[in-house]
Enzyme design. Structure first.
Site, short mmCIF file in Angstrom:
data_model
loop_
_atom_site.label_atom_id
_atom_site.label_comp_id
_atom_site.label_asym_id
_atom_site.label_seq_id
_atom_site.Cartn_x
_atom_site.Cartn_y
_atom_site.Cartn_z
N THR A 118 0.83 -1.21 0.00
CA THR A 118 0.00 0.00 0.00
C THR A 118 0.86 1.26 0.00
O THR A 118 0.55 2.25 -0.67
CB THR A 118 -0.94 0.00 1.22
OG1 THR A 118 -1.74 -1.18 1.20
CG2 THR A 118 -1.85 1.22 1.20
N HIS A 128 1.87 1.86 -3.47
CA HIS A 128 0.77 2.47 -4.23
C HIS A 128 0.70 3.97 -3.94
O HIS A 128 0.48 4.78 -4.85
CB HIS A 128 -0.56 1.80 -3.89
CG HIS A 128 -0.73 0.43 -4.44
ND1 HIS A 128 -0.45 0.11 -5.75
CD2 HIS A 128 -1.15 -0.73 -3.86
CE1 HIS A 128 -0.69 -1.17 -5.96
NE2 HIS A 128 -1.11 -1.70 -4.83
#
Length: 339
Positions: free
Chosen positions: A39, A42
């Protein structure tokens, strides 16, 4: 105080952070190590700017030492080694049916609010889980992703002796494999990256490269035609989604671990009807999953040192993310937040 700030797509900067005195029910931590999660990558790629709102200190796979207590805190004391369960539940909602970890009002600490890529971090006391003295703070940074794996296996209802398949041998997939072994299951990992395959083979796992041989035929050979009782889709790929329905047996379970955003992928729904297959979603973790992760970590079963690709300092956070982009076969990158 030093902190790393995500500024914009592809850019972190080191700056002066703010040491926040803990209020009632809060604890200030000296952050030890923080792992880089998918994450976080990202976020670095700029795809979560609407949620993260840069400039922002992110990071959530943290181990730490308790530095200061707010009023009314009794579950930890100054000097305790802890791992952080970075969930802020918000108000309960009827939709949640009591499962606050996936509730409508859930906020993720380190994404929706300030995270752990800094020297000092103030968090709610209820997020803290004490680490045993025998577990190092470096290895304590694995508790958050290991808790994810524990939750995934719990959702899959895996029992000893079952045949299981992990589709995708990255950091979470590898930790799922170790939790499955701890449960006494037979484990196969499907992975296409040759460097990761070598690492997984060196770790003693049975692996299949579906780019080079038939996944279904090889699984049939390995299981004496029984096939898979529970498959975990961790790859986030269209081939992974296609494979998951091909390998499970009658009343087999499929646990959806990967986040399949963006482009939609076709799923063979006929297989669900024909063999009474179950598809189970798994997201984040519950309190009991953290305690399970700490127990497994302290048992010595997971060779954390072999899973660490690189440890570096906050000052080098930009180069760490650039390295991750250039080395997709890497396993776990840790940031030493006190150096």
């Amino acid at each position: 105080m030093k902190a790393a700030f995500y500024k914009e797509k592809g850019k972190f900067e080191i700056g002066e952070g703010q040491q926040i005195k803990p209020g009632a029910g809060e604890v200030r931590l000296d952050v030890a190590y923080c792992g880089v999660c998918g994450t976080d990558v990202h976020i670095y790629h700029g795809v979560m700017d609407a949620r993260v709102k840069p400039p922002m200190t992110v990071g959530h796979e943290a181990s730490a030492t308790v530095a200061e207590l707010g009023e009314g805190v009794s579950n930890v004391k100054v000097g305790d080694k802890v791992a952080v369960r970075p969930l802020h539940f918000g108000a309960p909602h009827a939709f949640d049916k009591g499962f606050a970890h996936v509730g409508k009002n859930l906020k993720f600490i380190g994404i929706d609010s300030q995270g752990a890529f800094q020297n000092s971090w103030t968090v709610p006391a209820y997020t803290l889980h004490k680490l045993p003295e025998s577990l190092s703070l470096k290895h304590g940074a694995f508790i958050e992703p290991l808790a994810v794996a524990c939750h995934d296996v719990k959702i899959g209802r895996v029992v000893a002796g079952e045949h299981t398949l992990v589709i995708g041998g990255g950091p979470i997939g590898t930790l799922i494999a170790y939790v499955l072994e701890e449960k006494g299951a037979h484990v196969i990992i499907s992975e296409v990256n040759e460097n990761r395959l070598k690492m997984l083979n060196d770790l003693g796992f049975t692996t299949i490269n579906p780019a080079k041989e038939s996944l279904t035929e090889r699984i049939s050979e390995l299981t004496n035609e029984k096939m898979i009782d529970c498959a975990f889709e961790v790859s986030g790929s269209a081939p992974g989604v296609e494979a998951m329905t091909q390998v499970v047996n009658v009343r087999g379970r499929i646990v959806m671990v990967a986040i399949h955003g963006g482009e939609k992928k076709p799923v063979d729904l006929f297989k669900f009807f024909w063999s009474e297959i179950e598809l189970l979603g798994a997201r984040l973790y519950e309190e009991e999953d953290y305690e399970e992760a700490i127990r497994i970590a302290d048992s010595g079963q997971v060779p954390f040192e072999k899973l660490i690709t690189q440890v570096d300092t906050l000052d080098n956070i930009q180069s760490i993310f650039e390295t991750i982009d250039n080395n997709p076969a890497g396993m776990k990158y840790l940031i030493d937040c006190q150096q």
